[in-house]
Design a protein around this motif. Structure first.
Motif, PDB file in Angstrom:
ATOM      1  N   GLU A 365       0.830  -1.207   0.000  1.00  0.00           N
ATOM      2  CA  GLU A 365       0.000   0.000   0.000  1.00  0.00           C
ATOM      3  C   GLU A 365       0.861   1.252   0.000  1.00  0.00           C
ATOM      4  O   GLU A 365       0.544   2.228  -0.692  1.00  0.00           O
ATOM      5  N   GLU A 366       1.941   1.232   0.762  1.00  0.00           N
ATOM      6  CA  GLU A 366       2.840   2.385   0.797  1.00  0.00           C
ATOM      7  C   GLU A 366       3.510   2.602  -0.554  1.00  0.00           C
ATOM      8  O   GLU A 366       3.716   3.744  -0.993  1.00  0.00           O
ATOM      9  N   ALA A 367       3.835   1.496  -1.255  1.00  0.00           N
ATOM     10  CA  ALA A 367       4.487   1.598  -2.575  1.00  0.00           C
ATOM     11  C   ALA A 367       3.485   1.761  -3.712  1.00  0.00           C
ATOM     12  O   ALA A 367       3.908   1.902  -4.875  1.00  0.00           O
ATOM     13  N   LYS A 368       2.182   1.688  -3.375  1.00  0.00           N
ATOM     14  CA  LYS A 368       1.117   1.804  -4.386  1.00  0.00           C
ATOM     15  C   LYS A 368       1.241   0.690  -5.429  1.00  0.00           C
ATOM     16  O   LYS A 368       1.165   0.928  -6.633  1.00  0.00           O
ATOM     17  N   ILE A 369       1.470  -0.525  -4.905  1.00  0.00           N
ATOM     18  CA  ILE A 369       1.550  -1.725  -5.739  1.00  0.00           C
ATOM     19  C   ILE A 369       0.560  -2.730  -5.167  1.00  0.00           C
ATOM     20  O   ILE A 369       0.457  -2.892  -3.948  1.00  0.00           O
ATOM     21  N   THR A 370      -0.154  -3.428  -6.020  1.00  0.00           N
ATOM     22  CA  THR A 370      -1.115  -4.420  -5.535  1.00  0.00           C
ATOM     23  C   THR A 370      -0.377  -5.648  -5.018  1.00  0.00           C
ATOM     24  O   THR A 370       0.700  -6.009  -5.510  1.00  0.00           O
ATOM     25  N   THR A 371      -0.961  -6.303  -4.027  1.00  0.00           N
ATOM     26  CA  THR A 371      -0.326  -7.484  -3.437  1.00  0.00           C
ATOM     27  C   THR A 371      -0.284  -8.661  -4.400  1.00  0.00           C
ATOM     28  O   THR A 371       0.503  -9.591  -4.209  1.00  0.00           O
ATOM     29  N   ARG A 372      -1.108  -8.617  -5.470  1.00  0.00           N
ATOM     30  CA  ARG A 372      -1.152  -9.724  -6.420  1.00  0.00           C
ATOM     31  C   ARG A 372      -0.325  -9.435  -7.680  1.00  0.00           C
ATOM     32  O   ARG A 372      -0.420 -10.166  -8.667  1.00  0.00           O
ATOM     33  N   SER A 373       0.479  -8.386  -7.633  1.00  0.00           N
ATOM     34  CA  SER A 373       1.350  -8.075  -8.771  1.00  0.00           C
ATOM     35  C   SER A 373       2.403  -9.152  -8.939  1.00  0.00           C
ATOM     36  O   SER A 373       2.861  -9.767  -7.963  1.00  0.00           O
TER      37      SER A 373
END
Length: 711
Positions: A365-373
């Motif tokens: 969330e802090e990196a603005k990346i989804t956990t399923r990337s």
């Protein structure tokens, strides 16, 4: 208007050239002294080599230089730069060889759960040539791995594991064999025995430095197997040294050494005693490893043993994953490319310690990346954002079961077993973290006792004087014995009635005996300086003390507040020995030779706090001892005049003899009560025997020492 030609300035004149000289400089002067026009290439630039000749012809081209480029083997590099590994002089090379072999033996025994017993033999084979043999009772090494372990640099099992171990880089023992080959031309000899029922393996090998590969010399390039049935006969056949039985007391049947490894390296070296010697290294190893028994035979044939003080092995350290705080951006990018995880959440939880699913979600969330990337499809910009997010997310410190401290009780045992003294204390700090790597600091302190100079025998002193390269006796004493300062050296020479500038090598037998007697009789506690034993993962560090964070922390500590005298920038004075141990999954050494620890702020903070902990205990002991001494002197003054006071009172009041005696007894009782501190007795834990309300704390040992004559 008529143009006026300006006259050149002196500076301009200096920049002008005569035409003939300029033409000659270009190599194109004509008969009339005029220079021919310069050749121009297709781009209008001057081509100095269009004619293919001339004095200024280029010596190499890009193509010719390209043909000279080739790979550099790591063995080639360290063969030319062996000082980086601790082989920069013969004295140091001999010690480094013993150290690397002993470290490997200890690691192998502990990992296999075997209480280690190690045999170290140093034999002289010629002028400045020695044969070093180190054998252990470990599990042995399988045949396939022997050539790679001893004949290839940067090969081992410890570099990629995050757990406490003595070796780290996979360089040490193979570098020692390479140094032996370079200086004597002799191969390394290894014999490994796995069990009494399996054949032993014997190799003679050397390193091919161009390719960093082992070359097996014996057995037609395949080594030799020694049959279990004819093992002892094969040892004689191939002239192999092997300790086949453990040493036991007389009358007991010796037990057979069932397994182990013995490595023999012949090398150019220099054997000395005293500071920085093999003797000192083994003695310090026994302190930090109280579970090991060391048998040692020096080049003169003298044998000595350091018996273990415990049979309990240290707990096995557990391997941990890297902590996110210790991974840099470039390493993170590589891990993203190499991972087999299907999602970013799985990558973070599987690749790092202390990262749960909840923590992974916060990082994403802090990196603005989804956990399923997909982690393998993360770009450079996203990786940078991920790295920054890791730094900004609160993550628990790494687990500390990867560390195995010596322990305060065993530190006390080890110090008391090797270092003579009257007061011992120890302190272990809680684990801390630097760059994501867990570590902890342990400190042991010994006070009092006799100096190393007072323990040396007459025979050993004679040998040391003959081997010393010191120019003066004063320099010999200060360089040969740890903690012996200039003041103590002057005391010894004054007692021996010798000059400070006498040559150590020219002393006669009676003069040596006179010097030895002075060393025994002089109280060196006043002129002695603190000894500092440095350890990293239970391994003694004996060189580059000034560059080490441990020494810097000891020097920076204010020892005056604990009752010791100390001048600015120097070690404190007094009969004090301090051992400092750093345990870590990755010790930050300042060089490949592993001789000094880098001064990270987190490490220096823990060193300071640990030193202060033992310093406070020492201060309490010295203050109490000083108070007892003062009260004893005060009581002696009272006792000196009590009889006269009682008699004078009896005369004044015309008392009978019985009343005078009664008055004396009452005065004596008052004097003892007022100076009760002089009767304080302490047990072996440093506590008062009569009272338990005051104590030094835990992990303290006090031993009474015999008095030494003062000059």
């Amino acid at each position: 208007m008529t143009a006026v030609k300006s006259r050149p300035s002196p500076a301009q004149k200096s920049l002008t050239f005569d035409p003939p000289r300029a033409a000659e400089a270009n190599g194109k002067a004509t008969a009339n002294g005029r220079a021919q026009p310069e050749n121009l290439n297709g781009n209008g630039a001057i081509d100095h080599h269009a004619d293919g000749g001339g004095k200024n012809r280029r010596r190499a081209t890009a193509e010719s230089m390209a043909t000279k480029q080739r790979d550099i083997s790591v063995s080639e590099f360290f063969a030319k730069n062996r000082h980086l590994l601790g082989f920069d002089n013969p004295r140091k090379a001999l010690l480094t060889t013993v150290k690397e072999a002993v470290d490997n033996s200890l690691d192998a025994c502990e990992e296999a759960g075997i209480v280690p017993e190690i045999w170290v033999v140093v034999e002289s084979t010629g002028n400045n040539r020695f044969k070093v043999s180190v054998q252990d009772n470990g599990p042995g090494i399988v045949k396939k791995q022997i050539p790679l372990i001893f004949g290839k640099l940067l090969y081992g099992s410890k570099f990629h594991r995050l757990r406490m171990s003595r070796g780290q880089q996979g360089i040490g023992i193979s570098a020692a064999g390479m140094y032996g080959m370079l200086t004597t031309g002799k191969p390394v000899k290894i014999i490994s025995k796995l069990s009494p029922k399996k054949p032993a393996h014997y190799f003679e090998l050397q390193i091919d430095t161009k390719h960093n590969q082992p070359e097996i010399v014996n057995g037609k390039g395949e080594g030799v197997d020694l049959s279990a049935k004819s093992f002892h006969d094969d040892l004689k056949k191939y002239e192999i040294d092997w300790e086949s039985h453990y040493r036991t007391d007389e009358g007991k049947e010796p037990q057979e050494v069932k397994s182990g490894t013995r490595v023999t390296i012949e090398l150019e070296g220099r054997f000395i005693r005293g500071r920085g010697s093999v003797d000192e290294y083994l003695e310090q190893t026994a302190i930090a490893n109280p579970h090991v028994t060391l048998h040692y035979r020096d080049p003169e044939g003298n044998e000595s043993s350091y018996q273990r003080s415990t049979t309990q092995l240290p707990p096995e350290p557990k391997e941990i994953k890297p902590h996110p705080y210790g991974v840099e951006l470039g390493r993170l990018v590589t891990m993203l490319k190499d991972t087999n995880a299907g999602t970013m959440s799985a990558f973070l939880t599987e690749s790092f310690s202390r990262v749960s699913s909840a923590v992974a979600r916060k990082i994403c969330e802090e990196a603005k990346i989804t956990t399923r990337s997909n982690p393998r499809r993360i770009g450079r910009q996203e990786a940078d954002s991920l790295y920054q997010a890791i730094q900004n997310t609160r993550i628990s410190s790494p687990a500390t079961d990867c560390l195995v401290p010596i322990g305060e009780q065993l530190i006390l045992k080890g110090l008391a077993h090797v270092v003579p003294g009257e007061f011992y204390c120890a302190a272990t700090r809680p684990p801390a973290v630097y760059r994501g790597n867990p570590f902890l600091i342990e400190v042991g302190l010994a006070y009092g006792g006799v100096s190393q100079a007072q323990k040396v025998s007459l025979e050993t002193l004679t040998e040391m004087l003959g081997e010393s390269d010191a120019r003066t006796l004063r320099q010999f004493l200060m360089n040969s014995f740890d903690g012996l300062g200039s003041e103590a050296a002057d005391k010894i020479l004054t007692e021996a009635e010798m000059g400070t500038r006498q040559s150590p090598g020219r002393l006669k037998k009676d003069e040596i005996a006179q010097l030895h007697a002075a060393m025994k009789n002089v109280n060196l506690s006043e002129g002695q300086s603190m000894q500092v034993f440095r350890y990293a993962n239970r391994v003694p560090l004996q060189f580059q003390p000034a560059a080490c964070a441990i020494t810097q922390s000891v020097l920076g500590n204010n020892w005056r507040s604990y009752g010791l005298s100390q001048s600015r920038g120097n070690l404190p004075q007094g009969p004090v020995t301090v051992m400092v141990h750093m345990a870590s999954v990755w010790v930050p050494f300042t060089s490949e030779s592993k001789e000094a620890i880098a001064g990270y702020p987190e490490i220096q903070k823990e060193l300071r706090l640990a030193l202060q902990a033992v310093g406070r205990k020492l201060g309490m002991y010295l203050n109490r001892r000083q108070k007892v001494k003062q009260e004893g002197e005060r009581r002696s003054v009272f006792l000196r005049y009590l009889g006269e006071v009682a008699g004078a009172v009896g005369v004044i009041q015309d008392l009978e003899d019985k009343k005078v005696e009664s008055l004396y007894e009452k005065l004596l009782h008052v004097a003892k009560r007022k100076t009760a501190e002089a009767d304080t007795k302490l047990d072996d834990r440093g506590k008062k025997i009569a009272e338990v309300d005051e104590e030094f704390g835990e992990n303290v040992l006090i031993v009474e020492q015999p008095e030494i004559k003062q000059i």
